[in-house]
Design an enzyme around this catalytic site. Sequence first.
Site, PDB file in Angstrom:
ATOM      1  N   CYS A 213       0.811  -1.373  -0.037  1.00 30.95           N
ATOM      2  CA  CYS A 213       0.013  -0.122   0.007  1.00 30.95           C
ATOM      3  C   CYS A 213       0.824   1.296   0.063  1.00 30.95           C
ATOM      4  O   CYS A 213       2.022   1.218   0.368  1.00 30.95           O
ATOM      5  CB  CYS A 213      -0.791  -0.010   1.206  1.00 30.95           C
ATOM      6  SG  CYS A 213      -1.717  -1.625   1.413  1.00 30.95           S
TER       7      CYS A 213
ATOM      8  N   ARG B  17       4.368   0.431  -6.355  1.00 30.67           N
ATOM      9  CA  ARG B  17       4.521  -0.446  -5.178  1.00 30.67           C
ATOM     10  C   ARG B  17       3.232  -1.414  -5.544  1.00 30.67           C
ATOM     11  O   ARG B  17       3.703  -2.520  -4.541  1.00 30.67           O
ATOM     12  CB  ARG B  17       4.250   0.784  -4.059  1.00 30.67           C
ATOM     13  CG  ARG B  17       5.038   1.694  -3.643  1.00 30.67           C
ATOM     14  CD  ARG B  17       4.383   2.563  -2.522  1.00 30.67           C
ATOM     15  NE  ARG B  17       4.403   1.923  -1.149  1.00 30.67           N
ATOM     16  CZ  ARG B  17       5.395   1.979  -0.287  1.00 30.67           C
ATOM     17  NH1 ARG B  17       6.543   2.808  -0.488  1.00 30.67           N
ATOM     18  NH2 ARG B  17       5.162   1.531   0.873  1.00 30.67           N
TER      19      ARG B  17
ATOM     20  N   TRP C 243      -3.078  -2.674  -1.212  1.00 30.41           N
ATOM     21  CA  TRP C 243      -2.896  -3.912  -1.821  1.00 30.41           C
ATOM     22  C   TRP C 243      -3.486  -4.828  -0.667  1.00 30.41           C
ATOM     23  O   TRP C 243      -3.036  -4.830   0.363  1.00 30.41           O
ATOM     24  CB  TRP C 243      -1.481  -3.927  -1.716  1.00 30.41           C
ATOM     25  CG  TRP C 243      -0.761  -5.026  -2.674  1.00 30.41           C
ATOM     26  CD1 TRP C 243      -0.500  -4.995  -3.912  1.00 30.41           C
ATOM     27  CD2 TRP C 243       0.045  -6.078  -2.067  1.00 30.41           C
ATOM     28  NE1 TRP C 243       0.101  -6.211  -4.271  1.00 30.41           N
ATOM     29  CE2 TRP C 243       0.528  -6.909  -3.149  1.00 30.41           C
ATOM     30  CE3 TRP C 243       0.404  -6.653  -0.730  1.00 30.41           C
ATOM     31  CZ2 TRP C 243       1.130  -7.920  -3.108  1.00 30.41           C
ATOM     32  CZ3 TRP C 243       0.944  -7.704  -0.858  1.00 30.41           C
ATOM     33  CH2 TRP C 243       1.524  -8.529  -2.005  1.00 30.41           C
TER      34      TRP C 243
ATOM     35  N   ASN D 266      -0.939   1.388   6.313  1.00 28.92           N
ATOM     36  CA  ASN D 266      -0.161   0.465   5.486  1.00 28.92           C
ATOM     37  C   ASN D 266       0.293  -0.468   6.866  1.00 28.92           C
ATOM     38  O   ASN D 266       0.756  -0.019   8.036  1.00 28.92           O
ATOM     39  CB  ASN D 266       1.235   0.804   5.129  1.00 28.92           C
ATOM     40  CG  ASN D 266       0.857   1.798   3.958  1.00 28.92           C
ATOM     41  OD1 ASN D 266      -0.137   2.000   3.379  1.00 28.92           O
ATOM     42  ND2 ASN D 266       1.929   2.307   3.146  1.00 28.92           N
ATOM     43  N   GLY D 267       0.147  -1.832   6.519  1.00 26.98           N
ATOM     44  CA  GLY D 267       0.583  -2.721   7.353  1.00 26.98           C
ATOM     45  C   GLY D 267      -0.513  -3.804   8.006  1.00 26.98           C
ATOM     46  O   GLY D 267      -1.511  -3.749   7.077  1.00 26.98           O
TER      47      GLY D 267
ATOM     48  N   GLU E 144      19.996 -14.315 -11.293  1.00 26.35           N
ATOM     49  CA  GLU E 144      19.240 -12.972 -11.430  1.00 26.35           C
ATOM     50  C   GLU E 144      18.273 -12.697 -12.624  1.00 26.35           C
ATOM     51  O   GLU E 144      17.329 -12.427 -12.795  1.00 26.35           O
ATOM     52  CB  GLU E 144      20.066 -11.681 -11.116  1.00 26.35           C
ATOM     53  CG  GLU E 144      19.647 -10.433 -11.379  1.00 26.35           C
ATOM     54  CD  GLU E 144      18.353 -10.111 -10.774  1.00 26.35           C
ATOM     55  OE1 GLU E 144      18.031 -10.777  -9.821  1.00 26.35           O
ATOM     56  OE2 GLU E 144      17.772  -8.967 -10.921  1.00 26.35           O
TER      57      GLU E 144
ATOM     58  N   LYS F  90      14.183 -12.572 -13.318  1.00 32.19           N
ATOM     59  CA  LYS F  90      13.633 -11.435 -14.208  1.00 32.19           C
ATOM     60  C   LYS F  90      12.601 -12.033 -15.111  1.00 32.19           C
ATOM     61  O   LYS F  90      11.553 -11.647 -15.437  1.00 32.19           O
ATOM     62  CB  LYS F  90      14.630 -10.642 -14.889  1.00 32.19           C
ATOM     63  CG  LYS F  90      15.652  -9.623 -14.195  1.00 32.19           C
ATOM     64  CD  LYS F  90      14.708  -8.440 -13.676  1.00 32.19           C
ATOM     65  CE  LYS F  90      14.851  -7.848 -12.398  1.00 32.19           C
ATOM     66  NZ  LYS F  90      14.909  -8.631 -11.294  1.00 32.19           N
TER      67      LYS F  90
ATOM     68  N   GLU G 110       9.447 -13.065 -12.954  1.00 26.36           N
ATOM     69  CA  GLU G 110       8.695 -12.109 -12.588  1.00 26.36           C
ATOM     70  C   GLU G 110       8.281 -10.829 -13.604  1.00 26.36           C
ATOM     71  O   GLU G 110       7.059 -10.511 -13.210  1.00 26.36           O
ATOM     72  CB  GLU G 110       9.211 -11.360 -11.359  1.00 26.36           C
ATOM     73  CG  GLU G 110      10.536 -10.468 -11.791  1.00 26.36           C
ATOM     74  CD  GLU G 110      11.090  -9.816 -10.417  1.00 26.36           C
ATOM     75  OE1 GLU G 110      10.478  -9.657  -9.377  1.00 26.36           O
ATOM     76  OE2 GLU G 110      12.331  -9.235 -10.710  1.00 26.36           O
TER      77      GLU G 110
ATOM     78  N   HIS H 244      22.243 -33.952 -13.421  1.00 22.99           N
ATOM     79  CA  HIS H 244      21.629 -34.623 -11.838  1.00 22.99           C
ATOM     80  C   HIS H 244      20.402 -34.454 -12.112  1.00 22.99           C
ATOM     81  O   HIS H 244      19.800 -34.470 -10.937  1.00 22.99           O
ATOM     82  CB  HIS H 244      22.621 -33.990 -10.858  1.00 22.99           C
ATOM     83  CG  HIS H 244      24.029 -34.098 -10.933  1.00 22.99           C
ATOM     84  ND1 HIS H 244      24.650 -35.488 -10.564  1.00 22.99           N
ATOM     85  CD2 HIS H 244      24.918 -33.230 -11.204  1.00 22.99           C
ATOM     86  CE1 HIS H 244      26.010 -35.328 -10.677  1.00 22.99           C
ATOM     87  NE2 HIS H 244      26.080 -33.892 -10.937  1.00 22.99           N
TER      88      HIS H 244
ATOM     89  N   LYS I 239       6.547  -3.768  -4.784  1.00 20.78           N
ATOM     90  CA  LYS I 239       8.053  -3.159  -4.911  1.00 20.78           C
ATOM     91  C   LYS I 239       8.772  -3.479  -3.529  1.00 20.78           C
ATOM     92  O   LYS I 239       9.819  -4.019  -3.527  1.00 20.78           O
ATOM     93  CB  LYS I 239       8.228  -1.777  -5.088  1.00 20.78           C
ATOM     94  CG  LYS I 239       9.458  -0.965  -5.207  1.00 20.78           C
ATOM     95  CD  LYS I 239      10.328  -1.817  -6.740  1.00 20.78           C
ATOM     96  CE  LYS I 239      11.891  -0.943  -6.716  1.00 20.78           C
ATOM     97  NZ  LYS I 239      12.556  -1.952  -7.502  1.00 20.78           N
TER      98      LYS I 239
HETATM   99  O1  M6R Z   1      14.269  -3.901  -1.405  1.00 30.04           O
HETATM  100  P1  M6R Z   1      14.893  -5.088  -1.388  1.00 30.04           P
HETATM  101  O2  M6R Z   1      16.144  -4.990  -2.204  1.00 30.04           O
HETATM  102  O3  M6R Z   1      15.105  -5.679   0.051  1.00 30.04           O
HETATM  103  O4  M6R Z   1      14.045  -6.098  -1.974  1.00 30.04           O
HETATM  104  C1  M6R Z   1      14.126  -7.552  -2.174  1.00 30.04           C
HETATM  105  C2  M6R Z   1      13.164  -8.236  -3.117  1.00 30.04           C
HETATM  106  O5  M6R Z   1      12.053  -8.059  -2.569  1.00 30.04           O
HETATM  107  C3  M6R Z   1      13.441  -7.675  -4.287  1.00 30.04           C
HETATM  108  O6  M6R Z   1      14.473  -7.785  -4.989  1.00 30.04           O
HETATM  109  C4  M6R Z   1      12.379  -8.441  -5.477  1.00 30.04           C
HETATM  110  O7  M6R Z   1      12.906  -9.787  -5.528  1.00 30.04           O
HETATM  111  C5  M6R Z   1      12.359  -7.884  -6.590  1.00 30.04           C
HETATM  112  N1  M6R Z   1      11.129  -8.384  -7.199  1.00 30.04           N
HETATM  113  C6  M6R Z   1      13.386  -8.156  -7.664  1.00 30.04           C
HETATM  114  O8  M6R Z   1      13.105  -7.838  -9.060  1.00 30.04           O
END
Ligand code: M6R
Length: 612
Positions: A2, A32, A79, A105-106, A485, A489, A492, A508, A607
Amino acid sequence: MCGIIGITAMPHSLPRGVASLIVKALLRLEYRGYDSAGVAGIVGNAIVVRKARGKIEEVSRRLGFKEIRSYCMIGHTRWATHGIPSDNNAHPHTDCRNWFAVVHNGILENHAELRRFLEEKGHVFRSDTDTEVLPHLVEDFFLKSEDVMEAFKKAIDAVRGSYAFAMISVHEPDRIFYAKNKNPLVIGLGNGFNAVASDIAALIELTRRIIVLRDGWHGYISPREIKLYNGRGEPVDWRKYVITVEWSIEDASKSGYPHYMLKEIMEQPVALHNTLAGIKKDKAIDKAVDILLDAEKIYVTAAGTSYHAGLYYALLTSILSGTLVHPFIASEYELYTKTISEGDAVIAVSQSGETMDTLNAVREAKKRGARVIAVSNIIESSIPRESNVTIYTRAGPEIGVAATKTFTSQALALYWLSVHHALATGKITRAEASNLLREAEKTPGLTRKAIEKTKPIAERLAEKISGARSIYVLSRGIGVPVAMEGALKVKEIGYIHAEAYPAGESKHGPIALVEEEFPVVFIVPNDPRLVDLLKGNIEEMKSRGALTIGVLSTNTCSECKLDIRIETPTANKLLVPFTHTPFMQLLSYYIAVNKGYDPDKPRNLAKTVTVE
Ligand code: M6R
């Protein structure tokens, strides 16, 4: 997650009130992740609330957010956590008499018992949210004291859990009451107005003078006044906590790019340049090296992309210093922190500085006597504040949900740390260290070249493989975190199942899935030994019909059985994140665009993840 915004301005300072500013700020919070949006403003002697499920622009247009003529308003992007995404569950929430409107938020852990208690007293609830208990509690306490601040304080004392609250009241029509515990909240200072927000990016168009609130802090703002109290209710001299953020409006806007993600990928050379300039200037690296030198054991912890930067650091440090760094995923902290003892060092990597899993790991590590080095992009965020020293990346605001420029910036800051640590331990000579640091100076240029060389190919390849159901991204050694990484990407942003693992593992088990045209991307570091080993793995995949795609520097492995060669600039073998990552970021971006998805707002993701 949120988003919160609240603005209170001097009456008539703006011809139409603050509603347009509230909507603009909500749009800045969009990244966010959210499912509904709403606003509440003081108009005359009443509170006007408008809210609904849907996208901000559409909901705002339909319900006329901007037509609310108010000088004291709050806004929210929700959210869903408690209660499905719906018009009723959207924030703000009000009490029975419509005296108070609250955004939150929370998560309030004791909301069910509080709700029961309030309902027994006759309060009528209109949503399924945990948040709604707050306005009813304030109403209840206000009926006794007729003092809004006192009633608000009693209400926040009664709730248990994590929160950032902003509240307006008809009884104090120019004040926004706020409180923070575990969820980020900042105050923005203006001329003739003040503001609160969950995020600095929401305020960037209004002001750069910011107070980052700490847990337990609460109070109220009016156009000319700030009242700030700590968790014990003692007044805090807020002037001591004002910081000036360097971000510009361009940093937080698309600047002509179709998506933030693409803009942020393209910004990597600048982000790396600024990160380098920053770490060279401040003393954080020296302090961090001192902590590492004293440490018995070294750990690195993080989530998602930041974990991949952490893993890169761990591998690099074993190469440069022969020191074993223990990497662990932050959400698994309970298990790993059991092995931490007094004198150990923990490096916590988090671009936002607010990820709850990483924050929990930091707290537990500190409890056990470890010293913590944070690597973060957000000044004064929770993880830096709770750490012994912070190495700040200077990537600028990252609005796209996918971490891109913050990953390469983290990798660079951690590379710098690893080299200085290796030098301090005497594992490398001064000349070797200078050479490695000179290599790091090349990363902005290398990344620029990598983007230029690979962008058109990523766009074309995305068309070819957008329909794939699954992709492997393989590498060896220092390339493995980059492969991980890349796979994250693709998953996600491109919504294709992608798995990364050290290429030697194929035999394996994973190779069983490979069939005709199954895409396998090889991240090939510029290291002859690894190239040699990967050559065999490429062959192994090709002979099962895989579509083999190699990301490698020019003239490397010409004999490799690759269907598609993605050439990256030639660089030191340790600099894989800077030469090979842009291609995977661009590939994922174009897969999303090709499939018609919004790469800035991937489904189900937020985010900053401030829940466990
Ligand atoms: O703000 P942070 O770097 O702690 O966030 C960590 C993860 O939530 C963040 O990297 C997440 O995996 C993203 N979706 C990556 O693109």
